[in-house]
Design an enzyme around this catalytic site. Structure first.
Site, short mmCIF file in Angstrom:
data_model
loop_
_atom_site.label_atom_id
_atom_site.label_comp_id
_atom_site.label_asym_id
_atom_site.label_seq_id
_atom_site.Cartn_x
_atom_site.Cartn_y
_atom_site.Cartn_z
N GLU A 194 0.99 -4.21 11.37
CA GLU A 194 0.49 -2.85 11.23
C GLU A 194 1.31 -2.00 12.19
O GLU A 194 1.15 -2.09 13.40
CB GLU A 194 -1.01 -2.77 11.56
CG GLU A 194 -1.91 -3.60 10.66
CD GLU A 194 -2.14 -2.98 9.28
OE1 GLU A 194 -1.65 -1.86 9.03
OE2 GLU A 194 -2.82 -3.62 8.46
N HIS A 237 2.83 -3.27 7.08
CA HIS A 237 1.85 -2.23 6.72
C HIS A 237 1.81 -1.17 7.82
O HIS A 237 2.49 -1.26 8.83
CB HIS A 237 0.45 -2.86 6.60
CG HIS A 237 0.28 -3.76 5.42
ND1 HIS A 237 -0.44 -3.43 4.32
CD2 HIS A 237 0.78 -5.00 5.18
CE1 HIS A 237 -0.41 -4.41 3.44
NE2 HIS A 237 0.32 -5.38 3.93
N HIS A 254 0.85 -1.19 0.00
CA HIS A 254 0.00 0.00 0.00
C HIS A 254 0.88 1.24 0.00
O HIS A 254 1.69 1.46 0.91
CB HIS A 254 -0.92 -0.02 1.21
CG HIS A 254 -1.91 -1.15 1.17
ND1 HIS A 254 -2.31 -1.86 2.26
CD2 HIS A 254 -2.55 -1.70 0.10
CE1 HIS A 254 -3.18 -2.79 1.89
NE2 HIS A 254 -3.34 -2.72 0.58
#
Ligand SMILES: [Zn+2]
Length: 506
Positions: free
Chosen positions: A355, A282, A161
């Site tokens: 994350e 991420h 991403h």
């Protein structure tokens, strides 16, 4: 050059960050389908944080869902970062290598850093070119090891991403540290026993776009609006939490591995033999996710996966006490077709999503736009977490693949895509045959089968026997369009193999 590029970077003045109440999975799917930019990757409460652009408020209102505005205008935050990076940015080399990580680095700088590490330390670092992006950019990874060929490998990737800059920076920084600290006692034994492969920018086209045009860009650059690479993998491709709307932030693409960037990850991972673990970096949320992501039901190797997730979490928190909560990847709602589920479900590896900072409930403005002072601390956390995981897994075999097709069947009607079979199900071009089953479409999409954990040669006969039964390495290159028959067969296989596949981590 940097400054001139940045002249074109857009600051989304007028874009707001909004918390939308989504009490059901169906509500969450509705928000995704609107094409709004959803920031909450793994919901931990019945809400999603969403970027609402000017002109999109009516769309949101029409849903009837409750919401509150958290940040009325994200523009100043993005603008401040842009101005800072447009000024003189120090990315020093020797003798202070950490100076490079004093601020965020663009794609050219990161690739140059990877190349430089290999050039300076060819005895332990090698660049692997994994292919080209859609727009023709390089996709380099760095292998760092002193171990003999065939030693177990841990793959650390980041930047699926585009806007998640802290993941890209910290992964690059970890590569740098593994090379520069190779002789230190905490890492030398690991480098002698295993291989580390760091793939810092999986989505370079998107990353460049996030520097030059839209700081908050997420997907790759496939027209018209990009594909979410982390929904483009074949384990339950097109299932819940992945959209068939090309304008949605979680659009899964035309078929599993339709995108050159996800195909590059596949080719790389399949080539790493034996593949022990995959860590997919991420931001944000401060979470350690483990399979499954596509269903709320536990994975066959849940014990082993969650135990190692705890270790990872402790490693991440060691330096600063930052909490990183280990939870199954689905959180409250499933997200299908992700890299984590494929690496476990098809390749049999320990498989995690991290994350990184910040937590999802901190006060904004933070989110994807972190202060540069966070880069080194987040690198410390990622490095410590990776070493802790490596130490724990060093003498173990991969958990073996498993699949919970039955569980997926039972949830297949909730949320997400309900597409009806127009999806192609061919292995993408250039694929090897070892990727397992790539079923898609029909809304009852594929599970995947197990691939033999490639490091299992010396492992217990129990695991080996189980894996070899349905090894996708047999070259089947299996595809399936007949969801029902497929699931029935898979269910039988799984039923027969479920118990022996549970293996605790030593
Ligand atoms: Zn992400």
């Amino acid at each position: 050059m940097l400054a001139s590029l940045l002249l074109f970077a857009a600051a989304p003045h007028g874009d707001a960050l909004v918390r939308v109440q989504t009490p059901t999975a169906s509500d969450a799917a509705t928000v995704h389908e609107l094409g709004l930019d959803v920031w909450t990757e793994v919901p931990q409460g019945p809400w999603l944080d969403v970027r609402v652009k000017q002109g999109q408020w009516a769309q949101l209102d029409v849903t009837g869902l409750d919401y509150e505005v958290r940040v009325p205008d994200l523009g100043p935050q993005v603008e401040a970062e842009r101005l800072r990076l447009a000024g003189p940015v120090a990315h020093g080399g020797e003798p202070d290598p950490d100076a490079f990580f004093g601020d965020f680095a663009d794609l050219a700088q990161i690739h140059a850093r990877i190349d430089e590490l290999a050039a300076l330390h060819p005895d332990i670092a090698t660049v692997i070119e994994t292919g080209e992006s859609l727009e023709g950019r390089r996709l380099p990874a760095l292998r760092v090891t002193r171990a003999p060929e065939g030693s177990p490998t841990i793959l650390l990737d980041a930047g699926q991403h585009a806007r998640e800059w802290i993941g890209i920076s910290s992964a690059t920084c970890v590569a740098d540290r593994l090379v520069r600290r190779a002789d230190e006692p905490e890492v030398a034994p690991l480098l002698a026993a295993m291989q580390f492969v760091i793939f810092p920018v999986v989505n370079p086209d998107g990353y460049v776009h996030s520097w030059e045009v839209d700081r908050l860009w997420r997907k790759n650059r496939r027209p018209p609006d990009g594909v979410d690479l982390n929904r483009n993998f074949p384990v339950v491709f097109g299932g819940p939490g992945a959209s068939d709307n090309p304008m949605a932030g979680n659009y899964h693409g035309e078929a599993a591995f339709s995108e050159p960037e996800s195909a590059a990850v596949r080719d790389l991972a399949e080539d790493l033999d034996p593949l022990l673990a995959v860590v997919d970096v991420h931001s944000y949320g401060q979470l350690v996710l483990y399979p499954w992501g596509f269903t709320l039901d536990p994975a066959p190797a849940d014990d082993a996966l969650s135990t190692a997730a705890q270790t990872l979490s402790q490693g991440l928190g060691a330096a600063y006490g930052t909490p990183y909560e280990p939870i199954p990847g689905a959180g409250l709602y499933p997200a299908s077709g992700n890299l984590m589920d494929w690496a476990y479900g098809d390749l049999g590896a320990y498989s995690y999503v991290l994350e990184m900072r910040p937590a999802s409930d901190v006060e904004f403005p933070l989110g994807f736009v972190l202060p540069p002072e966070d880069i080194i601390p987040v690198c410390d956390e990622l490095y410590d977490g990776l070493l802790a995981l490596s130490e724990q897994l060093a003498d173990t075999d991969p958990p073996g693949a498993g699949d919970d097709g039955g569980a997926w069947e039972s949830t297949s009607s909730s949320g997400g895509s309900t597409e009806t079979g127009q999806t192609t199900i061919e292995p993408p071009q250039g694929t090897s045959s070892s990727g397992g089953i790539e079923g898609t479409g029909a809304g009852t999409t594929s599970g995947s089968t197990t691939a033999a954990p490639r490091g299992s040669e010396g492992s217990s006969t129990e695991a080996q026997g189980a894996d070899s039964e349905t090894s996708a390495d047999s070259g089947c290159g299996c595809t399936s369009s007949a969801g029902g028959t497929y699931w029935a067969l898979l269910g039988l296989l799984l039923f027969a193999r479920r118990t022996p596949r549970r293996r605790a981590v030593a």
